[in-house]
Scaffold this active site. Structure first.
Site, PDB file in Angstrom:
ATOM      1  N   LYS A  78      68.518  55.612  55.588  1.00 48.84           N
ATOM      2  CA  LYS A  78      67.945  55.890  54.260  1.00 48.84           C
ATOM      3  C   LYS A  78      69.069  56.117  53.253  1.00 48.84           C
ATOM      4  O   LYS A  78      70.076  56.768  53.568  1.00 48.84           O
ATOM      5  CB  LYS A  78      67.047  57.122  54.365  1.00 48.84           C
ATOM      6  CG  LYS A  78      66.219  57.423  53.121  1.00 48.84           C
ATOM      7  CD  LYS A  78      65.267  58.590  53.394  1.00 48.84           C
ATOM      8  CE  LYS A  78      64.411  58.931  52.199  1.00 48.84           C
ATOM      9  NZ  LYS A  78      63.464  60.033  52.480  1.00 48.84           N
ATOM     10  N   SER A 153      58.724  59.268  51.383  1.00 48.18           N
ATOM     11  CA  SER A 153      59.695  58.544  50.604  1.00 48.18           C
ATOM     12  C   SER A 153      60.579  57.596  51.417  1.00 48.18           C
ATOM     13  O   SER A 153      61.267  56.745  50.835  1.00 48.18           O
ATOM     14  CB  SER A 153      60.594  59.528  49.861  1.00 48.18           C
ATOM     15  OG  SER A 153      61.355  60.291  50.787  1.00 48.18           O
ATOM     16  N   SER A 177      58.111  62.845  54.472  1.00 47.38           N
ATOM     17  CA  SER A 177      58.719  61.574  54.070  1.00 47.38           C
ATOM     18  C   SER A 177      59.109  60.629  55.195  1.00 47.38           C
ATOM     19  O   SER A 177      59.400  59.466  54.928  1.00 47.38           O
ATOM     20  CB  SER A 177      59.946  61.838  53.189  1.00 47.38           C
ATOM     21  OG  SER A 177      59.551  62.234  51.920  1.00 47.38           O
TER      22      SER A 177
END
Lengths: 481, 102
Positions: A78, A153, A177
């Site tokens: 990420k 996310s 997330s």
């Protein structure tokens, strides 16, 4: 359902010579070339020649018996986790062009065990979002249905896993997330116990809530990644001084499983989600698991409590981004305060601005007690209650109250967006570990089930995840497209 | 609370947060802040049912690592910043530390 190999299967195949890391790298690169243009799971990618060279090194290591724990496994990271070899933007224009001078501890640990980082995955800006639509680099689409969101996310991490653009991925989980993307992409995501994984190198959003978290195509894959990345780190003051073995020996014995279901909370879910959830629970009880219905004190206010704390921490954390240092853009001229207001105004997107302003509001003189202080008190009530319940059972809920929404569907209403985190924020408020595994499909869309365990019960949670995979048959799901 | 969440109060929040908003953002956020603040205000209501609950800032408050563990710094500023960006105390030069120096 089409399948792709899991990390565990790949390592076994490398060991037996049935395939090798170079062949694996070619397959991953082909999937990226085929799907990435539409899905937008990555913000930046390593040069493919360099990936193939590293895969060749791994192949040689396997040949000479010197393979490390994750030798040749390809991982997407990420883009709010620092890497010195690829830009780290956190999905924000304000960090466009920033290359950290160091690697996050988790990145160092994975590379030391032979993992190959192929790229940085897309995310909601600064990890603030539940759908993957708030990235400055464009929304990520769900590989199972390109008109829908993959959850956020850690949207890119879930999406690249589902379409075969990596073998495993790292996300970060502040309020769900990794678990929402796991549920929406038929993958597995684990939010570890707070402090089990070092946050050194994670661009912070809500320090007291978040953990860097592994995602994989099976519970065993998640265990293998977590085993390498977890453990004490002196560079993170909140790191727990523990180093537990998190890899289960196999699926849990169903008769040893006790589940607690917060009935009224689960009742808030949409019908298809409830149907999928209770159908899985029925299968587990059919195998001998016991189930109780419980009510959790304070739980009805968990979501506003979470958001009050999260926005307060966000306002404080994001104060450092003033447009000159990260990345360095040279000297400024004129009025410094006007300069940074302008930089921040141009650099941050709408959701980040909304949360910063809300954070300033809940921390401001005269309102702090009513909002922030009250939230920290309710957090104690929720934490104590969840710790008490998880001593006797795993708390089971759906991962999300809704199926993956269509792109744009939830964007106009922030409260609707926040409600998607209703089940996942419990684990962040309490610091407890939580696992999401696929529970099935509804109208060809993936659904996930969440289990919350006691402090440092990752191993038991993951063995429960393996049991669920045995029952559903969903392991290594491939959104072939 | 009404006053704080009004568009007038937004101006003050924007000033404190050092954030410029364009007209569209201003109108969207003005509308949202009032709704969100009303939503978040539910939290204090629940506390009426409990006695004096101490705040919780860290989930494992009993096991916070000592700050001394952080002292062994792995990264030195001089490894990645030009010398002119570092002050005589070895810290990053930032304007608010220079206020009042003439």
């Amino acid at each position: 359902m089409m399948r792709q190999p899991t990390v565990h299967e790949l390592l076994e195949a490398f060991r037996h010579g049935d395939t090798d890391p170079v062949e694996n790298a070619h397959r991953v690169i082909e999937n990226i070339a085929r799907r990435e243009g539409k899905i937008n799971a990555y913000i930046s990618l390593e040069d493919f020649d360099s990936v193939l060279e590293k895969a060749e090194d791994s192949r040689r290591r396997w040949m000479r018996g010197a393979a490390r724990k994750l030798e040749g496994i390809i991982i997407g990271v990420k883009d709010n986790i620092s890497t010195s070899f690829l830009p780290t933007t956190a999905g924000s224009r304000i960090l466009d062009g920033y290359v950290p001078p160091f690697d996050a501890t988790v990145v160092e640990r994975l590379q030391k065990e032979g993992a190959i980082i192929i790229g940085k995955t897309n995310l909601d800006e600064f990890a603030m979002g539940s759908t993957g639509e708030f990235s400055a680099f464009g929304p990520t689409r769900n590989p199972w249905d390109e008109e829908r969101v993959p959850g956020g996310s850690s949207s890119g991490s879930g999406a690249c896993l589902a379409y075969g653009g990596c073998n495993a991925a790292l996300g970060s989980d502040t309020g769900g997330s990794v678990r929402l993307p796991a549920a929406y992409t038929a993958t597995v995501g684990l939010k570890p116990t707070y402090g089990l994984v070092s946050r050194y190198g994670l661009i912070p959003y809500g320090n007291s809530l978040e953990q860097i978290s592994p995602m994989g195509l099976s519970s065993l894959d998640v265990a293998l990644i977590l085993q390498v990345m977890s453990g004490y780190d002196p560079l993170d003051a909140t790191s727990l001084n523990v180093n537990p073995d998190v890899v289960p020996e196999g699926p849990a014995d169903p008769e040893s499983i006790r589940l607690c279901i917060p009935g009224s909370l689960v009742g808030m879910s949409d019908e298809p989600v409830k149907k999928s959830f209770y159908s899985l629970i029925d299968r587990l009880t059919g195998e001998g698991a016991s189930v109780d219905t419980v009510e959790i004190e304070g739980v009805e206010k968990a979501l506003p409590t979470y958001y009050t704390i999260a926005v307060a921490e966000a306002a404080s954390n994001l104060a450092r981004f003033e447009g000159t240092l990260y990345p360095s853009r040279g000297d400024y001229s004129g009025d410094y305060w006007r300069f940074i207001s302008k930089s921040r105004g141009e650099g941050f997107g709408i959701e980040v601005k909304r949360r910063i302003l809300m954070g300033v509001y809940v921390l401001s003189e005269g309102y702090r007690d009513e909002y922030y202080l009250a939230a920290t008190k309710v957090r104690r009530i929720v934490r104590d209650e969840l710790a008490r319940i998880t001593k006797k059972c795993f708390i089971a809920t759906p991962a999300s109250p809704v199926l993956p929404p269509k792109l744009g569907e939830a964007l106009g209403d922030p409260l609707k967006l926040y409600a998607m985190d209703a089940y996942t924020v419990l684990a962040n408020l309490s610091g407890l570990p939580a696992l999401v595994v696929p529970s099935g499909f509804s109208s060809n869309l993936p659904t996930g089930v969440q289990f919350i365990g006691g402090k440092l019960t990752e191993r038991s949670l993951l063995s429960l995840g393996m049991l669920v995979e045995e029952l559903t048959g969903i392991r290594g799901a491939y959104a072939g497209g | 609370m009404e006053e704080s969440t009004s568009c007038g109060a937004l101006e003050r929040l924007v000033e404190i947060a050092k954030l410029e908003l364009n007209d569209e953002e201003r109108s969207v956020i003005c509308r949202d802040l009032e709704r969100i603040s009303r939503y978040l205000s539910q939290v204090s209501a629940i506390l009426e049912n409990y006695g004096d609950v101490p705040p919780l800032y860290h989930v494992w408050e009993e096991s916070l690592a000592l700050r001394s563990r952080e002292r062994d710094r792995r990264v030195s500023l001089s490894d990645f910043l030009d010398a002119w960006k570092i002050d005589s105390g070895g810290r990053v030069k930032v304007p608010w530390r220079e206020v009042g120096r003439g």
